[in-house]
Design a protein around this motif. Structure first.
Motif, short mmCIF file in Angstrom:
data_model
loop_
_atom_site.label_atom_id
_atom_site.label_comp_id
_atom_site.label_asym_id
_atom_site.label_seq_id
_atom_site.Cartn_x
_atom_site.Cartn_y
_atom_site.Cartn_z
N LEU A 129 55.10 45.14 66.13
CA LEU A 129 54.25 46.05 66.90
C LEU A 129 52.76 45.81 66.70
N VAL A 130 52.40 44.90 65.81
CA VAL A 130 50.98 44.70 65.48
C VAL A 130 50.27 43.95 66.59
N ASP A 131 49.18 44.52 67.08
CA ASP A 131 48.27 43.85 68.03
C ASP A 131 47.20 43.16 67.19
N PHE A 132 47.37 41.87 66.94
CA PHE A 132 46.50 41.17 66.00
C PHE A 132 45.05 41.13 66.47
N ASP A 133 44.81 40.95 67.75
CA ASP A 133 43.43 40.90 68.24
C ASP A 133 42.71 42.21 67.94
N GLN A 134 43.34 43.31 68.29
CA GLN A 134 42.72 44.61 68.07
C GLN A 134 42.61 44.94 66.59
N THR A 135 43.68 44.69 65.84
CA THR A 135 43.70 45.04 64.42
C THR A 135 42.68 44.26 63.63
N ILE A 136 42.60 42.96 63.85
CA ILE A 136 41.66 42.13 63.10
C ILE A 136 40.22 42.48 63.48
N PHE A 137 39.98 42.81 64.76
CA PHE A 137 38.64 43.24 65.16
C PHE A 137 38.24 44.51 64.43
N GLN A 138 39.13 45.49 64.39
CA GLN A 138 38.82 46.74 63.70
C GLN A 138 38.67 46.52 62.20
N GLN A 139 39.44 45.59 61.67
CA GLN A 139 39.38 45.30 60.24
C GLN A 139 38.06 44.65 59.85
N THR A 140 37.56 43.76 60.69
CA THR A 140 36.34 43.02 60.38
C THR A 140 35.08 43.69 60.92
N THR A 141 35.25 44.67 61.82
CA THR A 141 34.11 45.38 62.38
C THR A 141 34.36 46.88 62.28
N PRO A 142 34.39 47.41 61.05
CA PRO A 142 34.71 48.83 60.88
C PRO A 142 33.61 49.71 61.45
N PRO A 143 33.94 50.91 61.88
CA PRO A 143 32.92 51.84 62.40
C PRO A 143 31.95 52.24 61.31
N LYS A 144 30.72 52.50 61.71
CA LYS A 144 29.69 52.91 60.75
C LYS A 144 29.79 54.42 60.53
N LEU A 145 30.64 54.78 59.61
CA LEU A 145 30.87 56.19 59.33
C LEU A 145 29.99 56.66 58.18
N PRO A 146 29.69 57.95 58.12
CA PRO A 146 28.94 58.50 56.97
C PRO A 146 29.70 58.24 55.67
#
Length: 270
Positions: free
Chosen positions: A191-208
């Motif tokens: 079920l893993v979407d590698f494109d989306q998952t790796i993007f989120q992993q390497t470009t995490p949101p700038k959270l407080p």
């Protein structure tokens, strides 16, 4: 995660009695986006080697990971609709129960205070998945956990290759094996979407920072314990024989006066 209290206010998770917090140190900042020059600053000199801020934060992060991934494993066993998701859920429970025991074992030795709840971001993942069902749950479960495990996998490698503290090094070895296993079982769900998952992993949101930091427990609050499954396959650290540059013992013992390599027996509940 099943939590209950007895008449004295002791916290139980999955049936295990908790221990009492005795450590004092707690990181002021922690999170996937936290990178500061002070991370290599030595905060304590121990008989197992110097303890840096990043060493201390790593122990806290491993503990925090279990505080949300363990209950997600329990949720996955109930809500997962595929054999792959249910198998991955079993691995989460088993692996994080063992890692949690290791964190609780070495934290008092290094004077590290452990959190009792995960970070707001991590708790948000739990809330999201609790509200989902069916295929949506399965897909988000696999992708969120593949992303978060992939993120900390890189941190483990850095800690393992740079720490001078033998207890932290041993925890990194265990965490490496566990996280790699969890990455693998998430991928095996198909079920893993590698494109989306790796993007989120390497470009995490700038959270407080507060969103990425597990809160320190209130003084005197009992320590939450993650109960191992009935037939665990993962083992906690055996600290017997783990010595550091300041430990002069030659008999292979831990060198901790009055300490034993195994935790005290848990009182019978029920």
């Amino acid at each position: 995660m099943r939590i209950s209290r007895n008449a004295t206010g002791t916290i139980f998770v999955g049936g295990a009695m908790t221990l009492t917090l005795a450590a004092l140190a707690y990181p002021s900042m922690l999170g996937l986006n936290t990178v500061t020059a002070s991370q290599t600053r030595v905060v304590a000199n121990t008989q197992w080697g110097p303890l840096t801020e990043q060493d201390r934060d790593f122990v806290v992060r491993v503990r925090a990971a279990g505080l949300w991934e363990y209950p997600l494993g329990q949720i996955g066993l109930q809500k997962g609709t595929t054999a792959g998701v249910k198998e991955a859920s079993k691995h989460l429970i088993d692996g994080h129960a063992a890692l949690d025991a290791s964190c609780r074992k070495i934290a008092p030795m290094l004077n590290i205070t452990l959190p009792n709840v995960a970070s707001p971001q991590q708790e948000g993942f739990v809330t999201q998945l609790k509200g989902e069902s069916g295929k949506q749950f399965d897909t988000d479960f696999a992708n969120i956990l593949r992303m978060t495990h992939g993120s900390i996998f890189n941190t483990i490698a850095k800690i393992r290759s740079t720490t001078k503290n033998s207890l932290v090094r041993a925890l990194a070895d265990q965490a490496n094996d566990t996280v790699l296993d969890h990455i693998t079982v998430m991928e095996k769900t198909g079920l893993v979407d590698f494109d989306q998952t790796i993007f989120q992993q390497t470009t995490p949101p700038k959270l407080p920072t507060d969103d990425l930091t597990p809160p320190a427990p209130p003084p005197g609050q009992p320590e939450v314990v993650l109960t191992p499954p009935p037939n665990p396959t993962s083992s906690t650290l055996n600290i017997d024989g783990i010595n550091g540059p300041n430990d002069t013992r030659k008999d292979g013992s831990s060198g901790v006066p009055g300490a034993t390599p195994e935790p005290s027996p848990t009182p019978t509940v029920g």
